[in-house]
Design a protein around this motif. Structure first.
Motif, PDB file in Angstrom:
ATOM      1  N   THR A  74      -1.866  -1.383  -5.014  1.00 59.21           N
ATOM      2  CA  THR A  74      -3.094  -1.812  -4.352  1.00 59.21           C
ATOM      3  C   THR A  74      -3.483  -3.249  -4.691  1.00 59.21           C
ATOM      4  O   THR A  74      -4.051  -3.944  -3.852  1.00 59.21           O
ATOM      5  CB  THR A  74      -4.262  -0.860  -4.683  1.00 59.21           C
ATOM      6  OG1 THR A  74      -4.422  -0.817  -6.101  1.00 59.21           O
ATOM      7  CG2 THR A  74      -3.992   0.538  -4.149  1.00 59.21           C
TER       8      THR A  74
ATOM      9  N   THR B 116       0.832  -1.202   0.000  1.00 65.47           N
ATOM     10  CA  THR B 116       0.000   0.000   0.000  1.00 65.47           C
ATOM     11  C   THR B 116       0.867   1.253   0.000  1.00 65.47           C
ATOM     12  O   THR B 116       0.593   2.219  -0.725  1.00 65.47           O
ATOM     13  CB  THR B 116      -0.949   0.000   1.217  1.00 65.47           C
ATOM     14  OG1 THR B 116      -1.800  -1.147   1.129  1.00 65.47           O
ATOM     15  CG2 THR B 116      -1.788   1.262   1.286  1.00 65.47           C
TER      16      THR B 116
ATOM     17  N   ALA C 110      -1.419  -5.430  -2.468  1.00 69.54           N
ATOM     18  CA  ALA C 110      -1.900  -5.264  -1.091  1.00 69.54           C
ATOM     19  C   ALA C 110      -3.175  -6.069  -0.872  1.00 69.54           C
ATOM     20  O   ALA C 110      -3.323  -6.750   0.150  1.00 69.54           O
ATOM     21  CB  ALA C 110      -2.145  -3.786  -0.790  1.00 69.54           C
ATOM     22  N   THR C 111      -4.072  -6.022  -1.836  1.00 70.84           N
ATOM     23  CA  THR C 111      -5.317  -6.800  -1.740  1.00 70.84           C
ATOM     24  C   THR C 111      -5.017  -8.290  -1.699  1.00 70.84           C
ATOM     25  O   THR C 111      -5.615  -9.031  -0.915  1.00 70.84           O
ATOM     26  CB  THR C 111      -6.246  -6.468  -2.924  1.00 70.84           C
ATOM     27  OG1 THR C 111      -6.585  -5.084  -2.859  1.00 70.84           O
ATOM     28  CG2 THR C 111      -7.506  -7.308  -2.896  1.00 70.84           C
TER      29      THR C 111
END
Length: 102
Positions: A74, A69, A77-78
């Motif tokens: 992203t 992040t 990160a997810t």
């Protein structure tokens, strides 16, 4: 005489294609057991697994997600947050199994 490669003798590797099945069982798995360490009780193994899964769910993967992040990734990160959630499910399943043994 063993074959030579680059001026050095190469180790002799047994031809397992003609070895009886028991050889693989008793040699290979015995060697793997030595590498894995002593086998403990089911309760002890589950307890150790719960600790490891909990650590991955609450510290390791969330930390990776935070780093991703921070650099603006992203999607990664997810992925790490989803992996942390999976590890939490593993921990809970192992805990349920351990509770049934008590």
């Amino acid at each position: 005489m063993p074959p030579r490669h680059g001026g050095r003798e190469t180790p002799h590797w047994p031809d397992r294609s003609r070895a009886p099945p028991g050889v693989e069982l008793h040699e290979h798995f015995a060697g793997e057991a030595v590498l894995a360490g002593p086998v403990r009780t089911t309760k002890a193994n589950l307890s150790k697994a719960i600790t490891g899964e909990h650590n991955k769910a609450t510290a390791l993967y969330p930390g990776f997600a935070g780093r991703a992040t921070t650099v603006g990734d992203t999607a990664t990160a997810t992925c790490f947050r989803n992996t942390a959630a999976d590890e939490a499910k593993h921990s809970a399943a192992f805990q349920q199994a351990l509770n049934q043994l008590r």
